[in-house]
Design a protein around this motif. Structure first.
Motif, PDB file in Angstrom:
ATOM      1  N   LEU A 274       0.833  -1.211   0.000  1.00 10.52           N
ATOM      2  CA  LEU A 274       0.000   0.000   0.000  1.00 10.52           C
ATOM      3  C   LEU A 274       0.868   1.261   0.000  1.00 10.52           C
ATOM      4  CD1 LEU A 274      -2.836  -1.040   2.478  1.00 10.52           C
ATOM      5  CD2 LEU A 274      -3.155  -0.381   0.084  1.00 10.52           C
ATOM      6  N   GLU A 275       1.971   1.238   0.770  1.00  9.61           N
ATOM      7  CA  GLU A 275       2.846   2.413   0.800  1.00  9.61           C
ATOM      8  C   GLU A 275       3.549   2.616  -0.536  1.00  9.61           C
ATOM      9  OE1 GLU A 275       6.577   4.379   3.291  1.00  9.61           O
ATOM     10  OE2 GLU A 275       5.711   2.468   3.951  1.00  9.61           O
ATOM     11  N   ILE A 276       4.015   1.517  -1.134  1.00 14.54           N
ATOM     12  CA  ILE A 276       4.668   1.632  -2.443  1.00 14.54           C
ATOM     13  C   ILE A 276       3.694   2.187  -3.477  1.00 14.54           C
ATOM     14  CG2 ILE A 276       5.728   0.341  -4.323  1.00 14.54           C
ATOM     15  CD1 ILE A 276       6.865  -1.576  -2.251  1.00 14.54           C
ATOM     16  N   ALA A 277       2.471   1.693  -3.426  1.00 13.58           N
ATOM     17  CA  ALA A 277       1.450   2.194  -4.361  1.00 13.58           C
ATOM     18  C   ALA A 277       1.154   3.664  -4.105  1.00 13.58           C
ATOM     19  CB  ALA A 277       0.175   1.355  -4.227  1.00 13.58           C
ATOM     20  N   ALA A 278       1.135   4.069  -2.841  1.00 15.36           N
ATOM     21  CA  ALA A 278       0.877   5.476  -2.501  1.00 15.36           C
ATOM     22  C   ALA A 278       1.988   6.379  -3.016  1.00 15.36           C
ATOM     23  CB  ALA A 278       0.715   5.625  -0.992  1.00 15.36           C
ATOM     24  N   THR A 279       3.235   5.912  -2.931  1.00 16.52           N
ATOM     25  CA  THR A 279       4.351   6.713  -3.443  1.00 16.52           C
ATOM     26  C   THR A 279       4.311   6.815  -4.964  1.00 16.52           C
ATOM     27  OG1 THR A 279       5.762   4.743  -3.437  1.00 16.52           O
ATOM     28  CG2 THR A 279       5.848   6.148  -1.497  1.00 16.52           C
ATOM     29  N   ARG A 280       3.771   5.797  -5.634  1.00 19.07           N
ATOM     30  CA  ARG A 280       3.675   5.836  -7.099  1.00 19.07           C
ATOM     31  C   ARG A 280       2.620   6.838  -7.560  1.00 19.07           C
ATOM     32  NH1 ARG A 280       8.060   3.801  -9.082  1.00 19.07           N
ATOM     33  NH2 ARG A 280       7.027   3.284 -11.046  1.00 19.07           N
ATOM     34  N   PHE A 281       1.562   6.978  -6.765  1.00 17.49           N
ATOM     35  CA  PHE A 281       0.519   7.944  -7.140  1.00 17.49           C
ATOM     36  C   PHE A 281       0.948   9.375  -6.827  1.00 17.49           C
ATOM     37  CE2 PHE A 281      -1.993   4.157  -7.473  1.00 17.49           C
ATOM     38  CZ  PHE A 281      -2.996   4.465  -8.376  1.00 17.49           C
ATOM     39  N   GLY A 282       1.680   9.582  -5.769  1.00 13.08           N
ATOM     40  CA  GLY A 282       2.255  10.893  -5.490  1.00 13.08           C
ATOM     41  C   GLY A 282       1.343  11.839  -4.740  1.00 13.08           C
ATOM     42  N   ASP A 283       0.086  11.945  -5.105  1.00 16.86           N
ATOM     43  CA  ASP A 283      -0.799  12.923  -4.490  1.00 16.86           C
ATOM     44  C   ASP A 283      -1.574  12.356  -3.300  1.00 16.86           C
ATOM     45  OD1 ASP A 283      -2.190  11.163  -6.038  1.00 16.86           O
ATOM     46  OD2 ASP A 283      -3.665  12.617  -6.765  1.00 16.86           O
ATOM     47  N   VAL A 284      -1.216  11.143  -2.860  1.00 13.11           N
ATOM     48  CA  VAL A 284      -1.910  10.492  -1.741  1.00 13.11           C
ATOM     49  C   VAL A 284      -1.030  10.588  -0.498  1.00 13.11           C
ATOM     50  CG1 VAL A 284      -2.916   8.354  -0.869  1.00 13.11           C
ATOM     51  CG2 VAL A 284      -3.057   8.916  -3.311  1.00 13.11           C
ATOM     52  N   LEU A 285      -1.605  11.061   0.589  1.00 10.73           N
ATOM     53  CA  LEU A 285      -0.880  11.152   1.856  1.00 10.73           C
ATOM     54  C   LEU A 285      -0.916   9.799   2.554  1.00 10.73           C
ATOM     55  CD1 LEU A 285      -2.143  14.609   3.191  1.00 10.73           C
ATOM     56  CD2 LEU A 285       0.045  14.098   2.092  1.00 10.73           C
ATOM     57  N   PHE A 286       0.257   9.320   2.937  1.00 10.92           N
ATOM     58  CA  PHE A 286       0.365   8.011   3.585  1.00 10.92           C
ATOM     59  C   PHE A 286       0.914   8.207   4.990  1.00 10.92           C
ATOM     60  CE2 PHE A 286       2.387   3.992   4.625  1.00 10.92           C
ATOM     61  CZ  PHE A 286       1.418   3.073   4.249  1.00 10.92           C
ATOM     62  N   ASP A 287       0.198   7.722   5.999  1.00  9.44           N
ATOM     63  CA  ASP A 287       0.610   7.842   7.398  1.00  9.44           C
ATOM     64  C   ASP A 287       1.538   6.670   7.740  1.00  9.44           C
ATOM     65  OD1 ASP A 287       0.936   8.239  10.077  1.00  9.44           O
ATOM     66  OD2 ASP A 287      -1.202   8.503  10.528  1.00  9.44           O
ATOM     67  N   ARG A 288       2.832   6.934   7.709  1.00  6.84           N
ATOM     68  CA  ARG A 288       3.794   5.848   7.914  1.00  6.84           C
ATOM     69  C   ARG A 288       3.803   5.371   9.368  1.00  6.84           C
ATOM     70  NH1 ARG A 288       9.396   4.908   4.855  1.00  6.84           N
ATOM     71  NH2 ARG A 288       9.820   2.849   5.699  1.00  6.84           N
ATOM     72  N   GLN A 289       3.643   6.269  10.308  1.00  4.36           N
ATOM     73  CA  GLN A 289       3.643   5.862  11.710  1.00  4.36           C
ATOM     74  C   GLN A 289       2.508   4.890  12.001  1.00  4.36           C
ATOM     75  OE1 GLN A 289       6.016   6.484  13.931  1.00  4.36           O
ATOM     76  NE2 GLN A 289       7.129   7.585  12.317  1.00  4.36           N
ATOM     77  N   LYS A 290       1.348   5.171  11.457  1.00  6.93           N
ATOM     78  CA  LYS A 290       0.212   4.261  11.630  1.00  6.93           C
ATOM     79  C   LYS A 290       0.466   2.934  10.906  1.00  6.93           C
ATOM     80  CE  LYS A 290      -3.877   6.110  11.490  1.00  6.93           C
ATOM     81  NZ  LYS A 290      -5.158   6.690  10.973  1.00  6.93           N
ATOM     82  N   ALA A 291       1.143   3.018   9.767  1.00  2.77           N
ATOM     83  CA  ALA A 291       1.458   1.797   9.016  1.00  2.77           C
ATOM     84  C   ALA A 291       2.434   0.914   9.778  1.00  2.77           C
ATOM     85  CB  ALA A 291       2.027   2.170   7.652  1.00  2.77           C
ATOM     86  N   VAL A 292       3.446   1.520  10.392  1.00  4.59           N
ATOM     87  CA  VAL A 292       4.421   0.758  11.179  1.00  4.59           C
ATOM     88  C   VAL A 292       3.730   0.080  12.358  1.00  4.59           C
ATOM     89  CG1 VAL A 292       6.464   0.960  12.645  1.00  4.59           C
ATOM     90  CG2 VAL A 292       6.381   2.185  10.482  1.00  4.59           C
ATOM     91  N   LYS A 293       2.861   0.829  13.012  1.00 11.28           N
ATOM     92  CA  LYS A 293       2.125   0.273  14.150  1.00 11.28           C
ATOM     93  C   LYS A 293       1.231  -0.882  13.716  1.00 11.28           C
ATOM     94  CE  LYS A 293      -0.811   1.703  18.022  1.00 11.28           C
ATOM     95  NZ  LYS A 293      -1.552   2.854  18.628  1.00 11.28           N
ATOM     96  N   LEU A 294       0.599  -0.751  12.568  1.00 12.14           N
ATOM     97  CA  LEU A 294      -0.296  -1.793  12.064  1.00 12.14           C
ATOM     98  C   LEU A 294       0.473  -3.041  11.628  1.00 12.14           C
ATOM     99  CD1 LEU A 294      -3.281  -2.426  11.400  1.00 12.14           C
ATOM    100  CD2 LEU A 294      -2.886  -1.453   9.135  1.00 12.14           C
ATOM    101  N   SER A 295       1.692  -2.853  11.153  1.00 12.45           N
ATOM    102  CA  SER A 295       2.501  -3.993  10.695  1.00 12.45           C
ATOM    103  C   SER A 295       3.031  -4.823  11.855  1.00 12.45           C
ATOM    104  CB  SER A 295       3.675  -3.494   9.847  1.00 12.45           C
ATOM    105  OG  SER A 295       4.600  -2.781  10.654  1.00 12.45           O
ATOM    106  N   GLY A 296       3.072  -4.239  13.055  1.00 13.14           N
ATOM    107  CA  GLY A 296       3.580  -4.962  14.213  1.00 13.14           C
ATOM    108  C   GLY A 296       5.084  -5.038  14.281  1.00 13.14           C
ATOM    109  N   MET A 297       5.769  -4.153  13.573  1.00 13.63           N
ATOM    110  CA  MET A 297       7.228  -4.160  13.541  1.00 13.63           C
ATOM    111  C   MET A 297       7.758  -2.834  14.072  1.00 13.63           C
ATOM    112  SD  MET A 297       7.782  -5.843   9.743  1.00 13.63           S
ATOM    113  CE  MET A 297       9.436  -6.419  10.041  1.00 13.63           C
ATOM    114  N   SER A 298       9.053  -2.816  14.367  1.00 16.23           N
ATOM    115  CA  SER A 298       9.697  -1.563  14.770  1.00 16.23           C
ATOM    116  C   SER A 298       9.990  -0.717  13.530  1.00 16.23           C
ATOM    117  CB  SER A 298      10.996  -1.855  15.516  1.00 16.23           C
ATOM    118  OG  SER A 298      11.928  -2.511  14.671  1.00 16.23           O
TER     119      SER A 298
END
Length: 284
Positions: free
Chosen positions: A50-74
């Motif tokens: 989802l993050e890679i796809a968001a970076t490809r579109f460019g105009d979509v804001l991606f919340d990385r902190q929430k993504a890290v928390k959701l992934s269960g990783m540091s």
């Protein structure tokens, strides 16, 4: 967990094309390699896609902190997994010098970074044999990121290195390797004066760096060499006095030990003489 559910938790459910692109990337991951080998689970893989796809579109804001928390990783593990998946999919991150300058608030570094990158490419190509020059690839974002970081460091500007590594999608070891290469080939552009300073050129406390002791001085003007010579003379005189005292003590002890022995020996001889004379008289 379904990809659409993860997109909803990240606030991306309204971007249908993005979710579709992320699903395509996840299928591509499953076909090309086993992500579990590099320690990436299914949930983490979906988040990264989802993050890679968001970076490809460019105009979509991606919340990385929430993504890290959701992934269960540091943060560090997530960044390493993100880079591994991106490299596995052969997706190159586009990194523009102008965008970096705006993002980190260092717009005035843009001309210096461009000049340094151009000089590094020329010198690096010149160091390669002709057979390898055609395969040299400077389009990777790590070169831009390292040049930007070194220019900021040279101009004494603080840059978040971890954030920059995340932006270029590389690893810390690769970032350090490219940094060392750039500083070696273009020290005049990227190097810092403190890194290659000759100790003889240091003006502060210059008198402490002189090799010859006769040039060293105290603050009051007394030469260290004179002070050292006086100290040596004093120690030598003390040693001579100690040796004289030691020899005097030893000789006195020797005399005191020999005198009683001589007296005892003489008394013994006198006694034996008297005994001998008495024996002779009896015999007569």
């Amino acid at each position: 967990m379904d990809l659409s559910d993860i997109a909803r938790k990240l606030g991306l459910s309204q971007h249908k094309m993005l979710v579709r692109k992320a699903a395509e990337l996840r299928r591509l991951c499953d076909v090309q390699f086993d992500s579990s080998i590099i320690g990436v689970g299914e949930v983490c893989k979906a988040v990264i896609c989802l993050e890679i796809a968001a970076t490809r579109f460019g105009d979509v804001l991606f919340d990385r902190q929430k993504a890290v928390k959701l992934s269960g990783m540091s943060d560090k593990a997530y960044n390493r997994s993100f880079n591994s998946l991106q490299n596995g999919l052969n997706i190159k991150t586009k990194l523009d010098i102008r965008e970096l300058g705006i993002q980190f608030g260092c717009v005035r570094l843009i001309p210096f970074v461009k000049k340094g990158l151009s000089l590094y490419k020329d010198r690096f190509m010149a160091s390669l044999p002709a057979s390898r020059q055609a395969s040299a690839d400077f389009t990777r974002p790590v070169f831009t990121a390292v040049a930007f970081y070194l220019c900021a460091k040279k101009h004494k500007l603080k840059i978040d290195k971890v954030r920059l590594i995340e932006a270029c999608g590389t690893s810390e070891s690769e970032f350090s390797c490219v940094s060392t290469s750039m500083k070696d080939l273009c020290h005049d552009v990227f190097g810092i004066s403190n890194e290659k300073k000759d100790p003889k050129e240091v003006k502060g406390n210059r008198e402490l760096l002189d090799v010859l002791p006769e040039k060293r001085k105290f603050d009051d003007g007394v030469r260290l060499s004179d002070e050292f010579s006086s100290y040596k003379r004093q120690k030598k005189a003390e040693k001579v006095a100690y040796d004289e005292w030691k020899s005097t003590v030893l000789s006195t002890n020797k005399k005191n030990t020999e005198a009683p022995c001589k007296r005892t020996t003489q008394a013994s001889l006198n006694f034996l003489k008297e005994v001998s004379e008495a024996t002779e008289l009896k015999a007569v």
